[in-house]
Design a protein around this motif. Structure first.
Motif, mmCIF file in Angstrom:
data_model
loop_
_atom_site.group_PDB
_atom_site.id
_atom_site.type_symbol
_atom_site.label_atom_id
_atom_site.label_comp_id
_atom_site.label_asym_id
_atom_site.label_seq_id
_atom_site.Cartn_x
_atom_site.Cartn_y
_atom_site.Cartn_z
ATOM 1 N N VAL A 292 57.200 -23.273 66.013
ATOM 2 C CA VAL A 292 56.680 -22.943 64.688
ATOM 3 C C VAL A 292 56.140 -24.198 64.005
ATOM 4 O O VAL A 292 55.101 -24.164 63.343
ATOM 5 C CB VAL A 292 57.778 -22.292 63.830
ATOM 6 N N CYS A 293 56.835 -25.308 64.186
ATOM 7 C CA CYS A 293 56.423 -26.563 63.565
ATOM 8 C C CYS A 293 55.166 -27.126 64.221
ATOM 9 O O CYS A 293 54.211 -27.520 63.538
ATOM 10 C CB CYS A 293 57.559 -27.579 63.653
ATOM 11 N N LEU A 294 55.126 -27.139 65.543
ATOM 12 C CA LEU A 294 54.009 -27.749 66.261
ATOM 13 C C LEU A 294 52.750 -26.880 66.212
ATOM 14 O O LEU A 294 51.630 -27.395 66.148
ATOM 15 C CB LEU A 294 54.410 -28.000 67.725
ATOM 16 N N TYR A 295 52.935 -25.560 66.228
ATOM 17 C CA TYR A 295 51.793 -24.656 66.249
ATOM 18 C C TYR A 295 51.707 -23.826 64.962
ATOM 19 O O TYR A 295 51.237 -22.690 64.980
ATOM 20 C CB TYR A 295 51.915 -23.692 67.439
ATOM 21 N N TRP A 296 52.115 -24.395 63.842
ATOM 22 C CA TRP A 296 52.283 -23.575 62.636
ATOM 23 C C TRP A 296 50.968 -22.942 62.168
ATOM 24 O O TRP A 296 50.949 -21.812 61.676
ATOM 25 C CB TRP A 296 52.921 -24.394 61.520
ATOM 26 N N LYS A 297 49.850 -23.632 62.353
ATOM 27 C CA LYS A 297 48.574 -23.060 61.927
ATOM 28 C C LYS A 297 48.216 -21.826 62.750
ATOM 29 O O LYS A 297 47.580 -20.894 62.248
ATOM 30 C CB LYS A 297 47.463 -24.096 62.053
ATOM 31 N N ARG A 298 48.601 -21.835 64.007
ATOM 32 C CA ARG A 298 48.287 -20.699 64.878
ATOM 33 C C ARG A 298 49.374 -19.641 64.828
ATOM 34 O O ARG A 298 49.115 -18.469 65.148
ATOM 35 C CB ARG A 298 48.092 -21.186 66.308
ATOM 36 N N PHE A 299 50.590 -20.045 64.452
ATOM 37 C CA PHE A 299 51.681 -19.068 64.401
ATOM 38 C C PHE A 299 51.603 -18.218 63.132
ATOM 39 O O PHE A 299 51.877 -17.018 63.164
ATOM 40 C CB PHE A 299 53.032 -19.777 64.473
ATOM 41 N N PHE A 300 51.244 -18.854 62.014
ATOM 42 C CA PHE A 300 51.131 -18.127 60.745
ATOM 43 C C PHE A 300 49.663 -17.812 60.499
ATOM 44 O O PHE A 300 48.960 -18.503 59.769
ATOM 45 C CB PHE A 300 51.712 -18.948 59.599
ATOM 46 N N ARG A 301 49.185 -16.755 61.123
ATOM 47 C CA ARG A 301 47.781 -16.408 60.982
ATOM 48 C C ARG A 301 47.590 -14.901 61.034
ATOM 49 O O ARG A 301 48.340 -14.176 61.684
ATOM 50 C CB ARG A 301 46.957 -17.072 62.082
ATOM 51 N N TRP B 76 47.075 -7.658 61.816
ATOM 52 C CA TRP B 76 48.309 -8.318 62.248
ATOM 53 C C TRP B 76 48.375 -8.402 63.777
ATOM 54 O O TRP B 76 49.450 -8.361 64.364
ATOM 55 C CB TRP B 76 49.525 -7.541 61.719
ATOM 56 N N ASP B 77 47.217 -8.537 64.408
ATOM 57 C CA ASP B 77 47.110 -8.456 65.863
ATOM 58 C C ASP B 77 48.042 -9.421 66.588
ATOM 59 O O ASP B 77 48.711 -9.042 67.555
ATOM 60 C CB ASP B 77 45.660 -8.736 66.284
ATOM 61 N N PHE B 78 48.122 -10.678 66.149
ATOM 62 C CA PHE B 78 48.949 -11.682 66.812
ATOM 63 C C PHE B 78 50.419 -11.257 66.827
ATOM 64 O O PHE B 78 51.079 -11.289 67.869
ATOM 65 C CB PHE B 78 48.783 -13.031 66.099
ATOM 66 N N TYR B 79 50.912 -10.822 65.669
ATOM 67 C CA TYR B 79 52.323 -10.439 65.579
ATOM 68 C C TYR B 79 52.583 -9.109 66.284
ATOM 69 O O TYR B 79 53.674 -8.893 66.824
ATOM 70 C CB TYR B 79 52.748 -10.362 64.105
ATOM 71 N N TRP B 80 51.599 -8.234 66.291
ATOM 72 C CA TRP B 80 51.729 -6.961 67.007
ATOM 73 C C TRP B 80 51.887 -7.202 68.503
ATOM 74 O O TRP B 80 52.739 -6.609 69.156
ATOM 75 C CB TRP B 80 50.516 -6.084 66.716
ATOM 76 N N LYS B 81 51.098 -8.125 69.057
ATOM 77 C CA LYS B 81 51.201 -8.443 70.485
ATOM 78 C C LYS B 81 52.558 -9.101 70.796
ATOM 79 O O LYS B 81 53.164 -8.826 71.846
ATOM 80 C CB LYS B 81 50.064 -9.384 70.906
ATOM 81 N N LEU B 82 53.037 -9.939 69.892
ATOM 82 C CA LEU B 82 54.363 -10.541 70.087
ATOM 83 C C LEU B 82 55.445 -9.464 70.106
ATOM 84 O O LEU B 82 56.374 -9.508 70.927
ATOM 85 C CB LEU B 82 54.680 -11.548 68.977
ATOM 86 N N LEU B 83 55.330 -8.489 69.187
ATOM 87 C CA LEU B 83 56.314 -7.401 69.133
ATOM 88 C C LEU B 83 56.282 -6.579 70.414
ATOM 89 O O LEU B 83 57.329 -6.246 70.979
ATOM 90 C CB LEU B 83 56.038 -6.503 67.935
ATOM 91 N N VAL B 84 55.084 -6.255 70.894
ATOM 92 C CA VAL B 84 54.941 -5.476 72.130
ATOM 93 C C VAL B 84 55.584 -6.219 73.299
ATOM 94 O O VAL B 84 56.282 -5.626 74.132
ATOM 95 C CB VAL B 84 53.454 -5.197 72.419
ATOM 96 N N ALA C 171 51.088 -20.465 78.829
ATOM 97 C CA ALA C 171 52.170 -21.327 78.345
ATOM 98 C C ALA C 171 52.326 -21.201 76.839
ATOM 99 O O ALA C 171 53.445 -21.087 76.318
ATOM 100 C CB ALA C 171 51.902 -22.775 78.730
ATOM 101 N N GLU C 172 51.217 -21.197 76.117
ATOM 102 C CA GLU C 172 51.290 -21.121 74.656
ATOM 103 C C GLU C 172 51.836 -19.769 74.200
ATOM 104 O O GLU C 172 52.638 -19.697 73.263
ATOM 105 C CB GLU C 172 49.915 -21.386 74.053
ATOM 106 N N PHE C 173 51.427 -18.679 74.864
ATOM 107 C CA PHE C 173 51.976 -17.371 74.490
ATOM 108 C C PHE C 173 53.464 -17.312 74.823
ATOM 109 O O PHE C 173 54.247 -16.699 74.093
ATOM 110 C CB PHE C 173 51.233 -16.245 75.205
ATOM 111 N N SER C 174 53.860 -17.968 75.902
ATOM 112 C CA SER C 174 55.284 -18.056 76.244
ATOM 113 C C SER C 174 56.060 -18.752 75.129
ATOM 114 O O SER C 174 57.160 -18.325 74.768
ATOM 115 C CB SER C 174 55.457 -18.817 77.563
ATOM 116 N N PHE C 175 55.485 -19.822 74.580
ATOM 117 C CA PHE C 175 56.132 -20.528 73.468
ATOM 118 C C PHE C 175 56.288 -19.595 72.265
ATOM 119 O O PHE C 175 57.366 -19.510 71.667
ATOM 120 C CB PHE C 175 55.297 -21.743 73.034
ATOM 121 N N PHE C 176 55.205 -18.885 71.916
ATOM 122 C CA PHE C 176 55.242 -18.004 70.755
ATOM 123 C C PHE C 176 56.246 -16.869 70.954
ATOM 124 O O PHE C 176 56.987 -16.506 70.032
ATOM 125 C CB PHE C 176 53.855 -17.423 70.482
ATOM 126 N N LEU C 177 56.273 -16.301 72.143
ATOM 127 C CA LEU C 177 57.180 -15.190 72.434
ATOM 128 C C LEU C 177 58.641 -15.621 72.365
ATOM 129 O O LEU C 177 59.525 -14.805 72.078
ATOM 130 C CB LEU C 177 56.865 -14.621 73.823
#
Length: 284
Positions: free
Chosen positions: A58-67, A87-95, A189-195
């Motif tokens: 969240v700290c390193l990718y905060w601009k991309r995480f909160f979008r 809310w596409d980004f968060y919807w994909k994380l939820l899925v 890798a980045e999606f793995s971090f977010f998930l």
């Protein structure tokens, strides 16, 4: 746990959380090397500091995480489709999170029984290592332009469920799962971090809830235990941030083979020690 044990285990967690070598497996190994008894608090500690490491995302990718997605929704979209589009980004994380949420809840008791089993960790390190020697050749056909659809997100979430076996590696399972679904190594890798954020947040909340239901939360919430949890989480957070920045560049350039050999060597050494009757404990 004493101060030294706390610091070592937290460093191990921070270093390995985002590497495809299994942070849980390495913490189990570290506990055995340091002769740390697997108490309820120690089990809670290893889960909670993992969330500390995850916060580095969240700290390193905060601009991309909160979008939010401010691009116009496709013409003719329903209200629900417009909402999901925004809310596409968060919807994909939820899925992607749903499979682990369901399976983790159903198999929680089995997973707890596996935690602390060094033999399982060693075997999975070796098997995962052998797999990683070839996964670049098998799955390195992804692209930075491949869209992350609900189906791809769900498939990555299914792969994440494999990491419930200690020694498998959540990072390895989700990154390879992303590559197998057409994503480039970097995007996977980045999606793995977010998930990892919703996954470890849920695991931490579940661990705290179990402590409350068992009536153990009040006794574990003593000043010494709180200090241990805070210190471990802070160390894991800082070390994980450094490791994550290095890891993305490394796998983008070199792939997984080095991690595969590392897993095989570490898992093999542990199996040899255990099969010859030796203990992993370095201190008594």
């Amino acid at each position: 746990m004493d101060l030294f044990q706390t610091i070592v285990i937290a460093i191990v967690e921070g270093l390995t959380e985002f590497l495809p070598v299994s942070s849980t497996g390495h913490m189990i190994i570290a506990q055995n090397l340091l002769n740390v008894e697997s108490t309820d608090f120690v089990k809670a500690f290893t889960v909670i500091i993992q969330f500390g490491a995850i916060l580095s995302v969240v700290c390193l990718y905060w601009k991309r995480f909160f979008r939010l997605n401010h691009a116009p929704a496709p013409e003719g979209s329903t209200r629900l489709q417009q909402l999901l589009h925004k809310w596409d980004f968060y919807w994909k994380l939820l899925v992607a999170f749903i499979p682990a949420m369901v399976l983790g809840g159903l198999l929680n008791g089995v997973i707890e029984d596996l935690l602390g089993n060094v033999v399982v960790v060693a075997v999975m390190l070796v098997l995962g290592g052998v797999f990683m020697l070839f996964c670049d050749k098998w799955f390195n056909h992804g692209s930075d332009t491949t869209p992350l659809t609900e189906k791809r997100a769900f498939n990555i979430g299914l792969c994440q469920c494999l990491s419930m076996i200690p020694g498998t590696s959540r990072s390895m399972a989700t990154i390879v799962g992303g590559m197998a679904n057409g994503l480039s190594r970097k995007r996977a890798a980045e999606f793995s971090f977010f998930l990892a954020v919703p996954t470890m947040l849920a695991a931490t909340c579940l661990e705290v809830l179990k402590m409350i239901l068992k009536g153990e939360f009040a006794s574990m919430a003593g000043s010494d235990n709180v200090f241990t949890l805070v210190l471990g989480s802070v160390i894991a957070f800082v070390v994980a941030m450094l490791a994550m920045k290095w890891f993305v560049g490394f796998i983008t350039k070199y792939g997984f083979k080095a991690f595969g050999w590392y897993r095989i060597i570490v898992g093999g050494i542990i199996l040899i020690l255990l099969l010859t009757g030796h203990s992993l404990a370095m201190v008594d």
